[in-house]
Design a protein around this motif. Structure first.
Motif, PDB file in Angstrom:
ATOM      1  N   TYR A  78       0.828  -1.215   0.000  1.00  0.00           N
ATOM      2  CA  TYR A  78       0.000   0.000   0.000  1.00  0.00           C
ATOM      3  C   TYR A  78       0.859   1.261   0.000  1.00  0.00           C
ATOM      4  O   TYR A  78       0.492   2.264  -0.617  1.00  0.00           O
ATOM      5  CB  TYR A  78      -1.024  -0.015   1.137  1.00  0.00           C
ATOM      6  N   ARG A  98       2.305   1.421  -3.766  1.00  0.00           N
ATOM      7  CA  ARG A  98       1.371   1.316  -4.885  1.00  0.00           C
ATOM      8  C   ARG A  98       0.083   2.108  -4.671  1.00  0.00           C
ATOM      9  O   ARG A  98      -0.689   2.277  -5.615  1.00  0.00           O
ATOM     10  CB  ARG A  98       1.016  -0.167  -5.157  1.00  0.00           C
ATOM     11  N   ARG A  99      -0.181   2.566  -3.438  1.00  0.00           N
ATOM     12  CA  ARG A  99      -1.413   3.306  -3.183  1.00  0.00           C
ATOM     13  C   ARG A  99      -1.146   4.683  -2.551  1.00  0.00           C
ATOM     14  O   ARG A  99      -1.576   5.697  -3.081  1.00  0.00           O
ATOM     15  CB  ARG A  99      -2.349   2.500  -2.262  1.00  0.00           C
ATOM     16  N   THR A 100      -0.461   4.747  -1.420  1.00  0.00           N
ATOM     17  CA  THR A 100      -0.255   6.026  -0.732  1.00  0.00           C
ATOM     18  C   THR A 100       0.511   6.994  -1.620  1.00  0.00           C
ATOM     19  O   THR A 100       0.129   8.156  -1.778  1.00  0.00           O
ATOM     20  CB  THR A 100       0.502   5.810   0.588  1.00  0.00           C
ATOM     21  N   ARG A 149       2.251   6.334  -5.456  1.00  0.00           N
ATOM     22  CA  ARG A 149       2.499   5.310  -6.475  1.00  0.00           C
ATOM     23  C   ARG A 149       3.856   5.551  -7.117  1.00  0.00           C
ATOM     24  O   ARG A 149       4.015   6.429  -7.969  1.00  0.00           O
ATOM     25  CB  ARG A 149       1.386   5.307  -7.517  1.00  0.00           C
ATOM     26  N   TYR A 171      -6.232   0.669   4.646  1.00  0.00           N
ATOM     27  CA  TYR A 171      -6.017   0.369   3.233  1.00  0.00           C
ATOM     28  C   TYR A 171      -6.526  -1.011   2.820  1.00  0.00           C
ATOM     29  O   TYR A 171      -6.641  -1.301   1.628  1.00  0.00           O
ATOM     30  CB  TYR A 171      -4.535   0.509   2.875  1.00  0.00           C
ATOM     31  N   THR A 172      -6.808  -1.871   3.801  1.00  0.00           N
ATOM     32  CA  THR A 172      -7.317  -3.211   3.480  1.00  0.00           C
ATOM     33  C   THR A 172      -8.679  -3.474   4.113  1.00  0.00           C
ATOM     34  O   THR A 172      -9.104  -4.613   4.247  1.00  0.00           O
ATOM     35  CB  THR A 172      -6.332  -4.304   3.931  1.00  0.00           C
ATOM     36  N   ASP A 224      -9.853  -4.614  -1.759  1.00  0.00           N
ATOM     37  CA  ASP A 224      -8.550  -3.964  -1.649  1.00  0.00           C
ATOM     38  C   ASP A 224      -7.515  -4.916  -1.059  1.00  0.00           C
ATOM     39  O   ASP A 224      -6.358  -4.942  -1.497  1.00  0.00           O
ATOM     40  CB  ASP A 224      -8.658  -2.706  -0.783  1.00  0.00           C
ATOM     41  N   LEU A 253      -4.096  -6.020  -3.106  1.00  0.00           N
ATOM     42  CA  LEU A 253      -2.754  -5.828  -2.570  1.00  0.00           C
ATOM     43  C   LEU A 253      -2.052  -7.168  -2.372  1.00  0.00           C
ATOM     44  O   LEU A 253      -0.856  -7.304  -2.645  1.00  0.00           O
ATOM     45  CB  LEU A 253      -2.813  -5.054  -1.256  1.00  0.00           C
TER      46      LEU A 253
END
Length: 324
Positions: free
Chosen positions: A129, A132-134, A136, A268-269, A274, A278
């Motif tokens: 996360y 790739r999310r917070t 990228r 995030y999960t 999600d 991940l």
């Protein structure tokens, strides 16, 4: 009857108690998992000390891998006999066998061993996360990763390198510098003997980095802000050196309209989709060999006290597991 590590009060490692506990049949939506390995993580020490309060008495531990032995009513995510792994709440991984909400479990590919899974789920999903999310990470980015020889650090350095980033890592010793360099760090800074802010500016030609991943906390926070380029993002995801002091928001404007976030894996999960996405990215990058998971320490689960002592004394590198 099964054994588990329990917390009846907060404090030092000595409060961890090896106890016999009753384990009921799984409730609706739950699965019973017999652990083959359990992960050790710094957040466990936050729960033990009370920095992140738990309702006591309580179990402890957020990560494990094993086999499903039973499922409760309505469970569709897993079945008896499945190899599974998980990370995140509810706490209670420091146990031979436990019940856990089935929607938190991910089916473990046959190519990934239980010990590897237990060593990588919390740190690996955290890295997933973060990168790739917070923020990228893209090819060409320069990223600063603190505690580069730690559990998250080693995974993050390898993964960021695989994404095409220039990886700058900080460590606290020469030995850890060698480890970080062997795991994808293009530039390693020993913050015990070097000014990491000055070195980051030097490496980036004075510009600073677009993102800093800081799991250290109090000791590095202000320096992390000073390592960012204008409109850069500080991702503060841990407190290994202690909690960060209150922040005057005006500093963010004065230092270049900076951003700060304090993310958690649980947020995030929170949605099953999600978590699965991940998890799929993590399993893929590990199976490809681009990220190597190294279990550098292993303890018997009943010896969790010593494991916590070594973790807090910075005697560990990479990932550590507990074996029931």
């Amino acid at each position: 009857m099964v054994h588990a590590i329990r917390l009846n009060k907060t404090g030092g490692p000595e409060v961890l108690a090896w106890e016999t506990v009753d384990l009921p049949s799984p409730a609706a939506g739950e699965a019973t998992v017999r652990h083959h390995a359990v992960g050790l993580n710094f957040i466990d020490t936050y729960h033990r000390t009370g920095l992140y309060p738990l309702a006591l008495p309580s179990g402890i531990g957020l990560e494990g891998a094993g086999v499903v032995e039973a499922v409760g009513a309505g469970v569709t995510e897993v079945k008896v006999g499945d190899r599974v792994a998980y990370a995140g709440g509810p706490v209670g991984a420091y146990a031979e066998v436990r019940n856990i909400p089935a929607h938190r479990l991910l089916q473990l590919p046959a190519s990934i061993a239980f010990n590897t899974a237990a060593a990588m789920m919390l740190q690996g999903l955290t890295t997933a996360y973060l990168l790739r999310r917070t923020y990228r990470v893209q090819a060409g980015d320069a990223v600063l990763i603190h505690a580069a020889a730690g559990g998250v650090g080693l995974i993050a350095c390898q993964w960021a390198k695989a994404l095409g980033a220039t990886v700058i890592g900080t460590v606290g010793s020469t030995a850890k510098a060698d480890i970080a360099r062997a795991h994808g760090c293009d530039h390693v800074i020993n913050y015990s003997s070097e000014d990491f802010v000055a070195r980051v500016r030097e490496i980036t030609g004075g510009e600073g980095v677009p993102v800093v991943y800081d799991g250290v906390g109090k000791d590095t926070f202000m320096g992390s802000l000073d390592s960012l380029r204008p409109m850069g993002l500080l991702v503060s995801y841990g407190n290994a050196s202690g909690p960060v002091d209150p922040l005057d928001l005006l500093l963010l404007s004065q230092k270049g309209s900076l951003f700060v976030t304090r993310p958690t894996l649980m947020n995030y999960t929170a949605k099953r989709a999600d978590l699965e996405a991940l998890g799929a990215e993590l399993f893929e990058v590990v199976a490809s060999g681009k990220v190597r998971i190294e279990v550098n320490q292993s303890y018997a689960l009943k010896d969790a006290i010593q494991a916590h002592r070594d973790l807090e004394a910075r005697k560990t590198t990479g990932s550590t597991i507990l074996i029931p």
